[in-house]
Design an enzyme around this catalytic site. Sequence first.
Site, PDB file in Angstrom:
ATOM      1  CE  LYS A  46       0.673  -5.123  -7.883  1.00  0.00           C
ATOM      2  NZ  LYS A  46      -0.536  -5.978  -7.782  1.00  0.00           N
ATOM      3  CE1 TYR A  75      -0.616  -5.905  -2.176  1.00  0.00           C
ATOM      4  CE2 TYR A  75       1.527  -6.923  -2.489  1.00  0.00           C
ATOM      5  CZ  TYR A  75       0.469  -6.180  -2.979  1.00  0.00           C
ATOM      6  OH  TYR A  75       0.503  -5.720  -4.275  1.00  0.00           O
ATOM      7  CG  ASN A  83      -2.891  -6.188 -10.503  1.00  0.00           C
ATOM      8  OD1 ASN A  83      -1.719  -6.120 -10.151  1.00  0.00           O
ATOM      9  ND2 ASN A  83      -3.904  -6.150  -9.659  1.00  0.00           N
ATOM     10  CG  HIS A 135      -0.593  -1.490  -4.347  1.00  0.00           C
ATOM     11  ND1 HIS A 135      -1.637  -2.186  -3.785  1.00  0.00           N
ATOM     12  CD2 HIS A 135      -0.366  -0.422  -3.538  1.00  0.00           C
ATOM     13  CE1 HIS A 135      -2.009  -1.575  -2.675  1.00  0.00           C
ATOM     14  NE2 HIS A 135      -1.247  -0.505  -2.503  1.00  0.00           N
ATOM     15  CD  GLU A 155      -0.880   1.150   0.587  1.00  0.00           C
ATOM     16  OE1 GLU A 155      -0.822   1.818  -0.466  1.00  0.00           O
ATOM     17  OE2 GLU A 155      -1.725   0.243   0.765  1.00  0.00           O
TER      18      GLU A 155
HETATM   19  P1  CMP Z   1      -3.056  -5.144  -5.420  1.00  0.00           P
HETATM   20  O1  CMP Z   1      -3.893  -3.946  -5.692  1.00  0.00           O
HETATM   21  O2  CMP Z   1      -1.581  -4.949  -5.405  1.00  0.00           O
HETATM   22  O3  CMP Z   1      -3.512  -5.797  -4.020  1.00  0.00           O
HETATM   23  C1  CMP Z   1      -3.368  -7.192  -3.747  1.00  0.00           C
HETATM   24  C2  CMP Z   1      -2.854  -7.950  -4.930  1.00  0.00           C
HETATM   25  O4  CMP Z   1      -2.954  -9.351  -4.872  1.00  0.00           O
HETATM   26  C3  CMP Z   1      -3.689  -7.547  -6.130  1.00  0.00           C
HETATM   27  O5  CMP Z   1      -3.384  -6.241  -6.526  1.00  0.00           O
HETATM   28  C4  CMP Z   1      -3.344  -8.661  -7.121  1.00  0.00           C
HETATM   29  O6  CMP Z   1      -2.218  -8.353  -7.905  1.00  0.00           O
HETATM   30  C5  CMP Z   1      -2.980  -9.842  -6.224  1.00  0.00           C
HETATM   31  N1  CMP Z   1      -3.924 -10.928  -6.351  1.00  0.00           N
HETATM   32  C6  CMP Z   1      -3.641 -12.164  -6.784  1.00  0.00           C
HETATM   33  N2  CMP Z   1      -4.731 -12.936  -6.767  1.00  0.00           N
HETATM   34  C7  CMP Z   1      -5.757 -12.174  -6.323  1.00  0.00           C
HETATM   35  C8  CMP Z   1      -7.135 -12.388  -6.090  1.00  0.00           C
HETATM   36  N3  CMP Z   1      -7.708 -13.573  -6.313  1.00  0.00           N
HETATM   37  N4  CMP Z   1      -7.889 -11.370  -5.628  1.00  0.00           N
HETATM   38  C9  CMP Z   1      -7.326 -10.159  -5.381  1.00  0.00           C
HETATM   39  N5  CMP Z   1      -6.017  -9.888  -5.583  1.00  0.00           N
HETATM   40  C10 CMP Z   1      -5.233 -10.886  -6.048  1.00  0.00           C
END
Ligand code: CMP
Length: 136
Positions: free
Chosen positions: A9, A49, A112, A115, A126
Site C-alpha cells: 500500500k 474492494y 497495515n 493486502h 484479484e
Molecule cells: P485489506 O486486507 O487490504 O482489506 C480491507 C482493508 O480495509 C484492510 O486491509 C484495512 O487496511 C482497511 N480497513 C480500514 N479500517 C478497517 C476496519 N475497521 N476493518 C477492516 N479493515 C479495515
Amino acid sequence: METTLVLIKPGGVQRNLIGEITRRIEARNLKVVGLKLLNAPRATVEAHYAEHKERPFFNSVVDYLTSGPIVAIAVQGDNAVKAIRAMMGATNPLEATPGTVRGDLALSIEDNLTHSSSDPEAAAAELALWFPEGTI
Ligand code: CMP
C-alpha cells in the site's frame, strides 16, 4: 501450486519497504511472477474492494489506496495463498504476531502495509484485475 496477489500500500512504498517486504516473500522460497509499481486507477481499487462496499471504511480505504504509488506482486508457490496471509499477519497490526510483516512493521489498521488475497478464488479474481496481461 498456487498464485496469489500482494499489494504494498502507499504507506509501505513511502516508507521504502518495497525491498523489505519482497525480501521476506522471496526468502520464504515463494516466486515473484509479476511485479509492478503503479498509481492505481480508482475504478480498479473499487473493484478490488467490492466485497467491502457497504462497510464504513470503504471510501477511506479506496482514498488511501489511490493516494500514492502502490506495488502489485503476483506470488507463486505451494500453498502460496495461506503462506502469504500468515506471513503478512492479522489485518489489525495490533493483533499481528511479531515476525509477521504487520507485527514487525505496522501499527494501524488503516496503514497495515499490505493486502493479500484471502483464498484461491479471491486470488484468481484479484490477479485478473491487477495483472490482466497475465503473469510470467
Ligand atoms: P485489506 O486486507 O487490504 O482489506 C480491507 C482493508 O480495509 C484492510 O486491509 C484495512 O487496511 C482497511 N480497513 C480500514 N479500517 C478497517 C476496519 N475497521 N476493518 C477492516 N479493515 C479495515
